[in-house]
Design a protein around this motif. Structure first.
Motif, short mmCIF file in Angstrom:
data_model
loop_
_atom_site.label_atom_id
_atom_site.label_comp_id
_atom_site.label_asym_id
_atom_site.label_seq_id
_atom_site.Cartn_x
_atom_site.Cartn_y
_atom_site.Cartn_z
N LEU A 235 -34.00 8.00 -99.21
CA LEU A 235 -34.19 6.57 -98.52
C LEU A 235 -32.91 5.64 -99.20
CD1 LEU A 235 -38.05 6.38 -97.76
CD2 LEU A 235 -36.06 6.52 -95.89
N ALA A 236 -33.12 5.67 -100.37
CA ALA A 236 -32.43 4.77 -101.12
C ALA A 236 -30.93 4.90 -101.35
CB ALA A 236 -33.06 4.66 -102.58
N VAL A 237 -30.62 6.34 -101.02
CA VAL A 237 -28.89 6.62 -101.40
C VAL A 237 -28.46 7.32 -100.20
CG1 VAL A 237 -27.41 7.97 -102.91
CG2 VAL A 237 -29.60 6.95 -103.86
N VAL A 238 -29.13 8.38 -99.63
CA VAL A 238 -28.39 9.06 -98.82
C VAL A 238 -28.36 8.37 -97.61
CG1 VAL A 238 -28.59 11.34 -97.33
CG2 VAL A 238 -29.21 11.30 -99.81
N LEU A 239 -29.42 7.69 -96.89
CA LEU A 239 -29.37 7.08 -95.67
C LEU A 239 -28.23 5.78 -95.53
CD1 LEU A 239 -32.85 7.01 -94.18
CD2 LEU A 239 -31.07 8.41 -93.37
#
Length: 551
Positions: free
Chosen positions: A303-307
């Motif tokens: 949620l914090a990095v990939v999306l």
């Protein structure tokens, strides 16, 4: 170079970086004519500002958003930090690197990435038909977006505290019959509370001073924060310096209330190593819970990095936003344009990296001097030095920008950095000085009080003891702090918008202007390139650190 000279130079630099800008803000807030050289009409600007209907909305919006971000950061960062600090996780350094990436991603870029992903006809709706537009453009959405960028401060504060203090006391409690939960609640958690409170306070302060996320999402969500109000008073004609200064004082007051509350809750608690030797980390085995813990950490990282990262990259490679997620809509023209459009993009990247490097070096050296004088030398007046060095943590970036404008835009200065890149460097150093001071000060406290006196007994001067004994031992903490300064300075937005001279652009300003002009693809291409370059530099520095540590 002796102790007195280092102390004098340090105090002079702290006065220039911190005390004078803050003094000029207070003077402008009290005397509305101060910018013109007058001292008449003291406090006359306050009733006018209090009569503005937007003021209650700005105050409530700032407090609600910042409190929500701080609490949610603890909810996410505390269990992740405990898992990293207490247990033997697979690939521990990979998790640290994953949660470091949000520091390299500017919050306003994350907000714009989430906007492209969640808004009506965004990537999520194209893929699943799910429309989360109303969630994104709300107070809840703003809190979520800001938290996903800020929670790592709690994660790193908690995990580093646990790694430093070790589990010897908790293990003693277990030997005497305490259950794991009882040992954690009565031993580990109290020892952890100063670091947790510091991380929560930092999350609150970062949320209070954030400009990009509320500017990008707030207008459509009906949320107004003080940072946006200050920027509007400085950016809209006629410029309202007294109003901006009074709002800045209010913002400082909110941040200082957070500091006071932290001190009230934790007092002067600290965790130190009396031996001066680092504790070897031997984490407990998770056993059956290994997979669930890894799934939770992977979900947060997703949620914090990939999306947001995928949304950023897709926008940079899309010919048009309306073209959707199709192969025909993929292009590299936005990246190619960065290298061909009259030199605007690459100079902006070079300017940001150069300023970030300069800020990291200067704050690292100044932080080393401050921590050495306060912690190791304990000189007279150290409380003043300590307070000045940590005060910028309570000064939002927009406040620093206002103070520097009021200070240096004066005719009586024979030489002034105003309207030059030097203003940006000064603003970055002022804003980010607390990072090296805190990191290096904590490392020096871990050394104990015996090493330097022992060197002095054997004939070394104070400076020789610092250079030959203290500095090699605390250099990893110093380098870590400088890396954090570099990461944050390379994407700083609000002071860059306020202080960039004509013809000079940083990466943050370049990207912001591209979105203002409707060039979303080019802005996201620049954001993607900047993130990759920053990550490569960070990995290189970490590799060099590990190599030096092994040797």
């Amino acid at each position: 170079m002796n102790q007195k000279l280092i102390a004098r130079v340090t105090i002079v630099l702290l006065v220039i970086l911190v005390a004078l800008p803050l003094l000029f803000i207070l003077l402008q807030a009290v005397f509305p004519q101060f910018s013109g050289g007058g001292f008449s009409g003291a406090f006359s600007g306050i009733p006018r500002l209090l009569a503005e209907p937007q003021l209650p909305l700005m105050l409530s919006g700032t407090l609600q958003i910042a409190t929500g971000v701080a609490l949610l950061s603890v909810i996410i960062g505390l269990p992740l930090g405990v898992a990293r600090g207490l247990f033997d996780l697979p690939w521990p350094k990979a998790w640290d690197l994953l949660f470091l990436i949000p520091f390299l991603t500017p919050p306003y870029i994350a907000a714009l990435s989430w906007m492209l992903f969640l808004q009506t006809q965004g990537y999520l709706m194209q893929l699943t038909g799910l429309d989360l537009n109303n969630l994104l453009f709300s107070k809840t959405g703003i809190v979520l977006v800001m938290t996903l960028n800020i929670f790592p401060v709690v994660y790193f504060a908690v995990s580093r505290s646990l790694l430093a203090s070790g589990q010897r006391l908790a293990q003693v409690a277990r030997v005497h019959g305490a259950t794991p939960w009882r040992a954690f609640c009565h031993i580990t958690l109290p020892l952890l509370s100063p670091a947790l409170a510091a991380g929560m306070l930092l999350a609150f302060t970062l949320a209070v001073e954030e400009f990009g996320v509320p500017a990008a999402l707030g207008s459509r969500a009906g949320v107004v924060m003080l940072t946006v109000g200050i920027e509007e008073k400085l950016g809209d004609w006629p410029i309202d310096l007294p109003g901006a200064s009074i709002l800045s004082v209010m913002l400082i007051g909110i941040a200082l209330c957070g500091w006071w509350l932290q001190r009230l809750l934790t007092g002067d608690q600290d965790v130190t190593s009396v031996s001066g030797k680092p504790t070897e980390h031997v984490g407990a085995k998770l056993g059956f819970f290994t997979l669930p813990v890894l799934l939770v950490m992977s979900s947060v990282g997703f949620l914090a990095v990939v999306l947001p990262g995928l949304s950023m990259a897709l926008s940079g490679f899309s010919a048009t936003l309306s073209g959707g997620l199709t192969l025909d809509n993929l292009t590299v023209k936005h990246f190619a344009a960065l290298f061909t459009q009259h030199g605007d993009a690459l100079p902006a990247l070079g300017t940001s990296l150069s300023l970030a490097l300069g800020a990291s070096l200067l704050t690292g050296l100044l932080g080393l001097c401050v921590a050495w004088l306060v912690v190791m030398q304990k000189i007279k007046g150290r409380s003043v030095i300590d307070a000045l060095s940590l005060m910028p943590a309570a000064l939002p970036g927009v406040v620093v920008g206002v103070g520097l404008i009021l200070l240096w835009n004066r005719s009586f200065w024979p030489v002034s950095p105003y309207n030059t890149w030097g203003m940006l460097l000064i603003s970055y150093c002022c804003l980010l000085l607390p990072w090296p001071v805190r990191y290096i000060g904590s490392a020096m406290r871990q050394l104990g009080g015996n090493l330097e006196p022992a060197a002095r007994v054997h004939g070394a001067s104070a400076f020789q003891a610092l250079r030959l004994i203290v500095l090699p031992l605390i250099f990893p903490a110093m380098l870590a702090a400088m890396l954090m300064v570099f990461a944050i300075a390379s994407r700083e937005l609000v002071t860059s918008l306020l202080l960039s001279p004509a013809g000079t652009q940083t990466v943050a300003v370049f990207i912001w202007r591209q979105f203002e002009q409707g060039s979303v693809g080019q802005g996201m291409a620049m954001a993607t390139l900047t993130l990759i370059v920053g990550l490569m530099l960070m990995l290189t520095a970490l590799w060099l650190l590990q190599r030096n540590t092994k040797h």
